[in-house]
Design a protein around this motif. Structure first.
Motif, PDB file in Angstrom:
ATOM      1  N   TYR A  15     -10.959 -94.503  56.294  1.00 48.21           N
ATOM      2  CA  TYR A  15     -12.086 -94.928  57.143  1.00 48.21           C
ATOM      3  C   TYR A  15     -12.876 -93.712  57.626  1.00 48.21           C
ATOM      4  CZ  TYR A  15      -9.639 -99.462  57.582  1.00 48.21           C
ATOM      5  OH  TYR A  15      -9.028-100.661  57.335  1.00 48.21           O
ATOM      6  N   HIS A  18     -15.776 -92.411  55.258  1.00 48.27           N
ATOM      7  CA  HIS A  18     -17.049 -93.143  55.175  1.00 48.27           C
ATOM      8  C   HIS A  18     -18.086 -92.350  55.977  1.00 48.27           C
ATOM      9  CE1 HIS A  18     -20.140 -96.106  55.495  1.00 48.27           C
ATOM     10  NE2 HIS A  18     -19.838 -96.460  56.730  1.00 48.27           N
ATOM     11  N   THR A  20     -21.649 -91.354  57.210  1.00 51.81           N
ATOM     12  CA  THR A  20     -22.963 -91.957  57.461  1.00 51.81           C
ATOM     13  C   THR A  20     -24.050 -90.897  57.647  1.00 51.81           C
ATOM     14  OG1 THR A  20     -22.222 -92.187  59.765  1.00 51.81           O
ATOM     15  CG2 THR A  20     -22.134 -94.155  58.374  1.00 51.81           C
ATOM     16  N   GLU A  27     -22.713 -94.622  64.041  1.00 53.92           N
ATOM     17  CA  GLU A  27     -21.483 -95.209  63.475  1.00 53.92           C
ATOM     18  C   GLU A  27     -20.778 -94.099  62.686  1.00 53.92           C
ATOM     19  OE1 GLU A  27     -18.532 -96.455  62.384  1.00 53.92           O
ATOM     20  OE2 GLU A  27     -19.564 -96.915  60.488  1.00 53.92           O
ATOM     21  N   ASN A  89     -28.085 -98.223  57.008  1.00 54.66           N
ATOM     22  CA  ASN A  89     -26.795 -98.466  56.350  1.00 54.66           C
ATOM     23  C   ASN A  89     -26.452 -97.300  55.428  1.00 54.66           C
ATOM     24  OD1 ASN A  89     -26.972-101.087  57.555  1.00 54.66           O
ATOM     25  ND2 ASN A  89     -28.365-101.622  55.881  1.00 54.66           N
ATOM     26  N   SER A  95     -17.526 -94.833  50.429  1.00 50.15           N
ATOM     27  CA  SER A  95     -17.813 -95.953  51.348  1.00 50.15           C
ATOM     28  C   SER A  95     -17.384 -97.313  50.792  1.00 50.15           C
ATOM     29  CB  SER A  95     -19.304 -95.988  51.691  1.00 50.15           C
ATOM     30  OG  SER A  95     -19.646 -94.826  52.415  1.00 50.15           O
ATOM     31  N   ALA A  99     -14.903 -99.727  52.699  1.00 53.42           N
ATOM     32  CA  ALA A  99     -15.280-101.101  53.057  1.00 53.42           C
ATOM     33  C   ALA A  99     -14.233-102.104  52.572  1.00 53.42           C
ATOM     34  CB  ALA A  99     -16.657-101.432  52.494  1.00 53.42           C
ATOM     35  N   SER A 102     -11.487-101.875  54.952  1.00 52.95           N
ATOM     36  CA  SER A 102     -11.874-102.450  56.241  1.00 52.95           C
ATOM     37  C   SER A 102     -11.739-103.975  56.189  1.00 52.95           C
ATOM     38  CB  SER A 102     -13.314-102.017  56.560  1.00 52.95           C
ATOM     39  OG  SER A 102     -13.670-102.338  57.871  1.00 52.95           O
ATOM     40  N   ARG A 125     -13.519 -99.094  60.249  1.00 49.92           N
ATOM     41  CA  ARG A 125     -14.925 -98.863  59.977  1.00 49.92           C
ATOM     42  C   ARG A 125     -15.072 -98.778  58.473  1.00 49.92           C
ATOM     43  NH1 ARG A 125     -16.300 -93.502  59.174  1.00 49.92           N
ATOM     44  NH2 ARG A 125     -18.461 -93.809  59.772  1.00 49.92           N
ATOM     45  N   PRO A 126     -16.185 -99.174  57.895  1.00 56.21           N
ATOM     46  CA  PRO A 126     -17.354 -99.721  58.565  1.00 56.21           C
ATOM     47  C   PRO A 126     -17.095-101.069  59.234  1.00 56.21           C
ATOM     48  CG  PRO A 126     -17.576 -99.960  56.172  1.00 56.21           C
ATOM     49  CD  PRO A 126     -16.359 -99.128  56.418  1.00 56.21           C
ATOM     50  N   PHE A 139     -25.267-101.282  59.908  1.00 56.80           N
ATOM     51  CA  PHE A 139     -24.097-100.431  59.608  1.00 56.80           C
ATOM     52  C   PHE A 139     -22.953-101.222  58.948  1.00 56.80           C
ATOM     53  CE2 PHE A 139     -25.034 -98.724  64.195  1.00 56.80           C
ATOM     54  CZ  PHE A 139     -26.300 -98.301  63.810  1.00 56.80           C
ATOM     55  N   CYS A 140     -23.175-102.490  58.606  1.00 57.00           N
ATOM     56  CA  CYS A 140     -22.112-103.368  58.079  1.00 57.00           C
ATOM     57  C   CYS A 140     -22.341-103.653  56.597  1.00 57.00           C
ATOM     58  CB  CYS A 140     -22.102-104.688  58.839  1.00 57.00           C
ATOM     59  SG  CYS A 140     -21.832-104.532  60.617  1.00 57.00           S
TER      60      CYS A 140
END
Ligand SMILES: [Zn+2]
Length: 331
Positions: A15, A18, A20, A27, A89, A95, A99, A102, A125-126, A139-140
């Protein structure tokens, strides 16, 4: 003397990979670093078990997400693109895998809850609650709560699921997944959509077709404090829950309504999250044998995120699920 209940934290080192974009993006990996450090330094630490999730299998992701979106998301990450659908995003090479892990945390947590465990917090996260079936938003990328609810229903036959979302923002993706579904009750308290992202979650949005009445949006004005939330719980949330009688509860646990968090205009205290934890533990005891799955959503002010999460989990852990002893007859 009440016995504090153990809590399982589902989290994964990936996590933190990831990325950003660094800099100003709220985030950021240090959200989880701060949260986990706080838990490890708190009196909770002796009650915690930390485990790693599995990746969500494609068959569970496609209970909500379109195949073409999953391919597009994977391709964006692996081909070096820096964002998908909107510059908010941001993503990187790792990532897509992050995800999947997550979304997988909820599934791993549910497997535990269907066994011996009864409090699971997914420190992920995300986040997920803005993700639509074919769109990344806010951010999802993958909708962790939606996939978890579908898994609970289809893998374990738990039909009636409550998703309670106390993030400062409306979980548009959760609502759109279940607005026609009478078996999943989506209940969200959030800053009023006139003032806040993503612009949905008006009180009039109450579900459609057979799902009419199984969505409850409680928009709050900017500046809303603990008392407004607790009043809404007493007047609106409690009766709705009693009528729905969920078999299982998922909490979309976002902490960005805190007064120190500038991602919303809400003005919650750290202590409010303890009160919410007490309510949720009580409902879990009443309806679900004490079992409760919480999945992290927002929360961007590092100190208040960490403190609020610890306060929330402490309240859950301290809430006894033993039956009250019968009082002896008075003489
Ligand atoms: Zn939020």
């Amino acid at each position: 003397m009440p016995v504090s209940r153990p809590i399982t934290i589902v989290t994964h080192p990936l996590y933190l990979a990831h990325d950003t974009g660094g800099g100003e993006h709220p985030e950021a990996p240090n959200r989880l670093t701060a949260l986990l450090a706080k838990l490890q330094a708190s009196p909770l630490k002796d009650r915690l078990t930390i485990i790693e999730p599995r990746k969500a299998e494609r068959c569970w992701l496609t209970t909500f997400h379109a195949e073409h979106y999953l391919f597009r998301l994977e391709e964006c990450a692996l081909s070096g693109k820096t964002h998908i659908d909107h510059p908010d995003n941001q993503l990187c090479f790792e990532s897509y895998e992050a995800a999947l892990l997550s979304a997988g945390a909820g599934l791993t947590g549910i497997d535990l809850l269907e066994g011996e465990e009864n409090l699971v917090f997914c420190a992920v996260r995300p986040p997920g609650h803005h993700a639509e079936s074919n769109l990344a938003l806010g951010f999802c990328f993958l909708n962790n709560c939606v996939v978890a609810a579908r898994y609970w229903q289809q893998q374990y036959g738990r039909k009636r699921i409550l998703i309670l979302d106390f993030d400062a923002h409306h979980g548009n993706g959760i609502q759109s997944a279940f607005e026609e579904d009478p078996d999943v009750f989506y209940l969200s308290l959030h800053e009023h959509p006139t003032f806040s992202f993503p612009g949905s979650g008006y009180a009039e949005e109450a579900g459609t077709g057979p799902g009419r009445g199984a969505t409850l949006n409680i928009p709050l004005p900017p500046g809303a404090d603990d008392q407004l939330v607790l009043n809404a719980f007493a007047r609106r949330v409690e009766p709705a829950l009693a009528a729905f009688a969920p078999e299982r509860i998922i909490v979309a646990a976002g902490f960005d309504g805190h007064r120190d968090d500038d991602m919303s205009g809400l003005a919650y205290s750290t202590e409010l999250y303890g009160r919410l934890g007490e309510h949720l533990a009580g409902w879990a005891k009443k309806f679900c044998q004490g079992k409760l799955l919480s999945i992290l959503e927002g929360g961007y002010h590092l100190e208040s995120l960490a403190d609020s999460t610890a306060t929330y989990l402490t309240a859950l852990s301290n809430h006894s699920i033993e039956e009250e002893p019968c009082s002896s007859p008075s003489t």
